[in-house]
Design a protein around this motif. Structure first.
Motif, PDB file in Angstrom:
ATOM      1  N   PRO A  11      32.613  25.468  26.045  1.00 19.79           N
ATOM      2  CA  PRO A  11      31.603  25.477  27.093  1.00 19.79           C
ATOM      3  C   PRO A  11      31.603  26.557  28.102  1.00 19.79           C
ATOM      4  O   PRO A  11      32.688  27.577  27.984  1.00 19.79           O
ATOM      5  CB  PRO A  11      32.175  23.967  27.890  1.00 19.79           C
ATOM      6  N   LEU A  12      30.633  26.841  28.903  1.00 23.43           N
ATOM      7  CA  LEU A  12      30.733  27.924  30.048  1.00 23.43           C
ATOM      8  C   LEU A  12      31.900  27.888  30.917  1.00 23.43           C
ATOM      9  O   LEU A  12      32.427  26.737  31.192  1.00 23.43           O
ATOM     10  CB  LEU A  12      29.656  27.780  30.846  1.00 23.43           C
ATOM     11  N   ALA A  13      32.786  28.895  30.819  1.00 28.23           N
ATOM     12  CA  ALA A  13      34.035  29.002  31.597  1.00 28.23           C
ATOM     13  C   ALA A  13      33.911  30.388  32.480  1.00 28.23           C
ATOM     14  O   ALA A  13      33.274  31.238  32.475  1.00 28.23           O
ATOM     15  CB  ALA A  13      35.196  28.753  30.723  1.00 28.23           C
ATOM     16  N   LEU A  14      35.039  30.422  33.284  1.00 29.19           N
ATOM     17  CA  LEU A  14      35.251  31.507  34.062  1.00 29.19           C
ATOM     18  C   LEU A  14      35.570  32.779  33.220  1.00 29.19           C
ATOM     19  O   LEU A  14      34.910  34.053  33.610  1.00 29.19           O
ATOM     20  CB  LEU A  14      36.680  31.175  34.928  1.00 29.19           C
ATOM     21  N   SER A  15      35.983  32.613  32.161  1.00 33.77           N
ATOM     22  CA  SER A  15      36.009  33.838  31.289  1.00 33.77           C
ATOM     23  C   SER A  15      34.819  34.262  30.974  1.00 33.77           C
ATOM     24  O   SER A  15      34.509  35.466  30.497  1.00 33.77           O
ATOM     25  CB  SER A  15      37.009  33.574  30.032  1.00 33.77           C
ATOM     26  N   SER A  16      33.937  33.578  30.591  1.00 33.91           N
ATOM     27  CA  SER A  16      32.369  33.800  30.257  1.00 33.91           C
ATOM     28  C   SER A  16      31.844  34.851  31.195  1.00 33.91           C
ATOM     29  O   SER A  16      31.214  35.624  31.138  1.00 33.91           O
ATOM     30  CB  SER A  16      31.417  32.656  29.997  1.00 33.91           C
ATOM     31  N   ILE A  17      32.113  34.477  32.836  1.00 33.20           N
ATOM     32  CA  ILE A  17      31.697  35.329  33.932  1.00 33.20           C
ATOM     33  C   ILE A  17      32.265  36.774  33.993  1.00 33.20           C
ATOM     34  O   ILE A  17      31.560  37.499  34.129  1.00 33.20           O
ATOM     35  CB  ILE A  17      31.954  34.415  35.310  1.00 33.20           C
ATOM     36  N   GLY A  18      33.658  36.618  33.540  1.00 31.19           N
ATOM     37  CA  GLY A  18      34.137  38.064  33.341  1.00 31.19           C
ATOM     38  C   GLY A  18      33.698  38.648  32.258  1.00 31.19           C
ATOM     39  O   GLY A  18      33.725  40.022  32.420  1.00 31.19           O
ATOM     40  N   ALA A  19      33.594  38.101  31.092  1.00 30.25           N
ATOM     41  CA  ALA A  19      32.953  38.761  29.942  1.00 30.25           C
ATOM     42  C   ALA A  19      31.635  39.431  30.333  1.00 30.25           C
ATOM     43  O   ALA A  19      31.203  40.512  29.718  1.00 30.25           O
ATOM     44  CB  ALA A  19      33.059  37.951  28.615  1.00 30.25           C
ATOM     45  N   ALA A  20      30.571  38.554  31.029  1.00 28.63           N
ATOM     46  CA  ALA A  20      29.380  38.964  31.358  1.00 28.63           C
ATOM     47  C   ALA A  20      29.457  40.351  32.155  1.00 28.63           C
ATOM     48  O   ALA A  20      28.644  41.141  31.908  1.00 28.63           O
ATOM     49  CB  ALA A  20      28.580  37.750  31.978  1.00 28.63           C
ATOM     50  N   PHE A  21      30.252  40.304  33.155  1.00 25.30           N
ATOM     51  CA  PHE A  21      30.529  41.508  33.925  1.00 25.30           C
ATOM     52  C   PHE A  21      30.836  42.562  33.217  1.00 25.30           C
ATOM     53  O   PHE A  21      30.507  43.910  33.490  1.00 25.30           O
ATOM     54  CB  PHE A  21      31.023  40.984  35.078  1.00 25.30           C
ATOM     55  N   ALA A  22      31.847  42.432  32.347  1.00 20.05           N
ATOM     56  CA  ALA A  22      32.152  43.342  31.405  1.00 20.05           C
ATOM     57  C   ALA A  22      31.229  43.982  30.583  1.00 20.05           C
ATOM     58  O   ALA A  22      30.949  45.120  30.545  1.00 20.05           O
ATOM     59  CB  ALA A  22      33.261  42.728  30.689  1.00 20.05           C
ATOM     60  N   THR A  23      30.299  43.215  30.137  1.00 23.82           N
ATOM     61  CA  THR A  23      29.151  43.798  29.350  1.00 23.82           C
ATOM     62  C   THR A  23      28.269  44.550  30.276  1.00 23.82           C
ATOM     63  O   THR A  23      27.709  45.672  29.848  1.00 23.82           O
ATOM     64  CB  THR A  23      28.430  42.509  28.651  1.00 23.82           C
ATOM     65  N   LEU A  24      28.118  44.183  31.448  1.00 28.42           N
ATOM     66  CA  LEU A  24      27.027  44.915  32.347  1.00 28.42           C
ATOM     67  C   LEU A  24      27.815  46.198  32.730  1.00 28.42           C
ATOM     68  O   LEU A  24      26.996  47.210  32.875  1.00 28.42           O
ATOM     69  CB  LEU A  24      26.946  43.987  33.721  1.00 28.42           C
ATOM     70  N   THR A  25      29.098  46.336  32.789  1.00 28.93           N
ATOM     71  CA  THR A  25      29.509  47.514  33.329  1.00 28.93           C
ATOM     72  C   THR A  25      29.885  48.554  32.208  1.00 28.93           C
ATOM     73  O   THR A  25      30.575  49.670  32.364  1.00 28.93           O
ATOM     74  CB  THR A  25      30.984  47.009  34.111  1.00 28.93           C
ATOM     75  N   ALA A  26      29.846  47.943  31.105  1.00 24.74           N
ATOM     76  CA  ALA A  26      30.501  48.841  29.942  1.00 24.74           C
ATOM     77  C   ALA A  26      29.589  50.177  29.546  1.00 24.74           C
ATOM     78  O   ALA A  26      28.224  49.784  29.254  1.00 24.74           O
ATOM     79  CB  ALA A  26      30.639  47.925  28.663  1.00 24.74           C
ATOM     80  N   SER A  27      29.930  51.003  29.519  1.00 25.63           N
ATOM     81  CA  SER A  27      29.257  52.420  29.366  1.00 25.63           C
ATOM     82  C   SER A  27      29.188  52.328  27.866  1.00 25.63           C
ATOM     83  O   SER A  27      28.282  53.363  27.594  1.00 25.63           O
ATOM     84  CB  SER A  27      29.965  53.539  29.981  1.00 25.63           C
TER      85      SER A  27
END
Length: 498
Positions: free
Chosen positions: A131-147
């Motif tokens: 299920p959706l967890a806090l780790s998913s939020i961190g992974a989403a922002f990691a994807t957004l900020t990954a160059s």
């Protein structure tokens, strides 16, 4: 070269600082602007707080869509006809799925259904079965900020004992997330502005305008506090702002009345100073005449002349110490051991109470009773209290009314208590609040209220107190408490040793 004066230099320093402060106040945003900015910011913060889980959920939905497409394609990939499909068509199908490889797990067995090229390593594993967890939020922002590009391994849900896995690049996911995030932020900004406008208007009408009205009323009143037309008129609100308006109006009214009264007292003080100057000269002349009268051999003259001379002397002394407004201060008491009975007798003689037609005066003070006080100032206190009592009782014309003035005293330790009581009409309730204040504590019509104010000031200078005693009987009772002077410990010990 002439040196600049310190005063001028200091004024130069003060001038620019004051001008700078005024300019800074003019440049500062108003309360309305601050309110508008804060409203937009807070609504935007609320939108951003909702954006965080939304972008994480979008990332998972994107991967689920890719997994659903891959599951549809896996039917063809797992068929016997797949081997006959040209390589170019296979690559186009994988590009449509958005994967570089599709893997099918059946129990412990793993089978590669299709692959464009196998990546050297996987950077992140995404399990869609969780299920959706806090780790998913961190992974989403990691994807957004990954160059740099990353490779994701996506594990889909199990169906009929089979689990499908994808190996995909995060670049299409990041592009879709940026587009979605930008759309969400723009919509949040628009919603924030739309929501901020009614909030701003409401707060402007409920709080900012009333507060501006209060501040403008303060500034306007400060320009001319004596102008009663500048007093704020309360709006009648029942909340805290309404209470502030009411209290401000009360304070402004009291201040205006006080300033008008002080202006009146200033004029009165000037007039008293002029009268005092001429009256002192007249009393000085009267004292010279009384000195000549004292030399006459008539027994009656010899009896009353000393009292007349003493009274004139006190009158001249009073004139010299008359309180002019703004400079009115009683001198420090010159304390001595005084026979209180003798001072009381002098008061009776000055008021002519020995042979008064309607008022009977009683002095219940022993002749040996002593008090530590200034004799002249103590005389003035008793004279003012007794004169007020006599004037109050003289105002009643009914011959059946008992008119009696009583002076008594007792000592308790180092404190002497003196009481002056009468059987007059008493003190009205309206006069009790300002009884010992100059020009406000007048009891009888036409009175100035100075007598009690002077008495209170003298008693306080002795370290004592004067109060109106509440009694159930007729008349008024004033009680004076005067403590003895404190004696230094070493001097008291030497006196006790002797």
């Amino acid at each position: 070269m002439a040196e600049a004066s310190p005063d001028g230099a200091e004024a130069g320093r003060d001038g620019p600082s004051a001008e700078t402060a005024a300019a800074r106040r003019r440049r500062a945003p108003s309360l309305s602007v601050k309110l508008m900015i804060l409203t937009v910011v807070f609504v935007m913060v609320t939108g951003v707080a909702g954006f965080v889980p939304t972008i994480a959920a979008f990332r998972l939905r994107f991967l689920e869509d890719r997994m659903a497409t891959a599951q549809a394609a896996s039917i063809l990939l797992d068929s016997a006809a797949w081997s006959d499909v040209p390589r170019q068509v296979q690559d186009e199908l994988l590009a449509t799925v958005g994967a570089t490889a599709i893997v099918l797990r059946t129990g412990p067995a793993t089978r590669l259904l299709a692959a464009v090229e196998m990546p050297p390593s996987v950077d992140e594993t995404v399990d869609l079965r969780q299920p959706l967890a806090l780790s998913s939020i961190g992974a989403a922002f990691a994807t957004l900020t990954a160059s740099e590009p990353h490779t994701l391994r996506v594990i889909g849900p199990s169906r009929d004992g089979n689990t499908l896995e994808l190996v995909i690049s995060d670049r299409p996911l990041r592009t879709a997330m940026l587009h979605f995030g930008g759309t969400i932020l723009v919509m949040s900004a628009l919603i924030s502005i739309i929501a901020a406008i009614p909030i701003y208007i409401s707060l402007q009408r409920l709080f900012v305008r009333p507060m501006r009205r209060l501040s403008q009323a303060m500034v306007r009143f400060s320009e001319d506090p004596e102008d009663r037309s500048r007093i704020i008129v309360p709006s009648g609100r029942a909340d805290e702002i309404g209470v502030a308006e009411t209290e401000l109006a009360t304070m402004q009214r009291q201040l205006s009345e006080t300033l008008l009264q002080k202006a009146h007292l200033a004029d009165l003080g000037l007039a008293v100073s002029k009268v005092n100057h001429d009256l002192r000269n007249l009393l000085a002349s009267a004292q010279l005449f009384s000195d000549r009268i004292a030399s006459l051999p008539d027994p009656t003259v010899q009896r009353f002349a000393p009292k007349l001379i003493a009274t004139l002397g006190r009158a001249i002394d009073y004139c010299q110490t008359t309180l002019a407004y703004g400079r009115a201060r009683e001198r420090e008491p010159s304390r001595r051991l005084v026979a209180l009975h003798r001072v009381a007798r002098d008061v009776v003689d000055v008021l002519g109470l020995d042979n008064h037609a309607t008022i009977r005066c009683e002095i219940r003070i022993e002749s040996a009773f002593e008090i530590d006080a200034d004799p002249d100032q103590l005389f003035r206190v008793l004279l003012n209290l007794c004169r007020n009592a006599v004037q109050a009782m003289d105002g009643e014309s009914d011959p059946a009314i008992v008119r009696r003035l009583l002076m008594e005293a007792d000592r308790r330790g180092t404190v002497v208590t003196v009481r002056v009581a009468d059987t007059g009409p008493g003190v009205p309730e309206r006069a009790k609040a300002n009884l010992f204040q100059a020009f406000q504590g007048g009891v009888r019509p036409g009175g100035t209220g100075l007598g009690l104010a002077i008495a209170a000031e003298i008693v306080r200078a002795h370290g004592g107190s004067i109060t109106l005693v509440e009694t159930e009987g007729p008349g008024a009772v004033f009680e004076i408490a005067i403590p003895d002077r404190p004696v230094a410990f070493d001097r008291a010990r030497r006196a006790h040793a002797r």
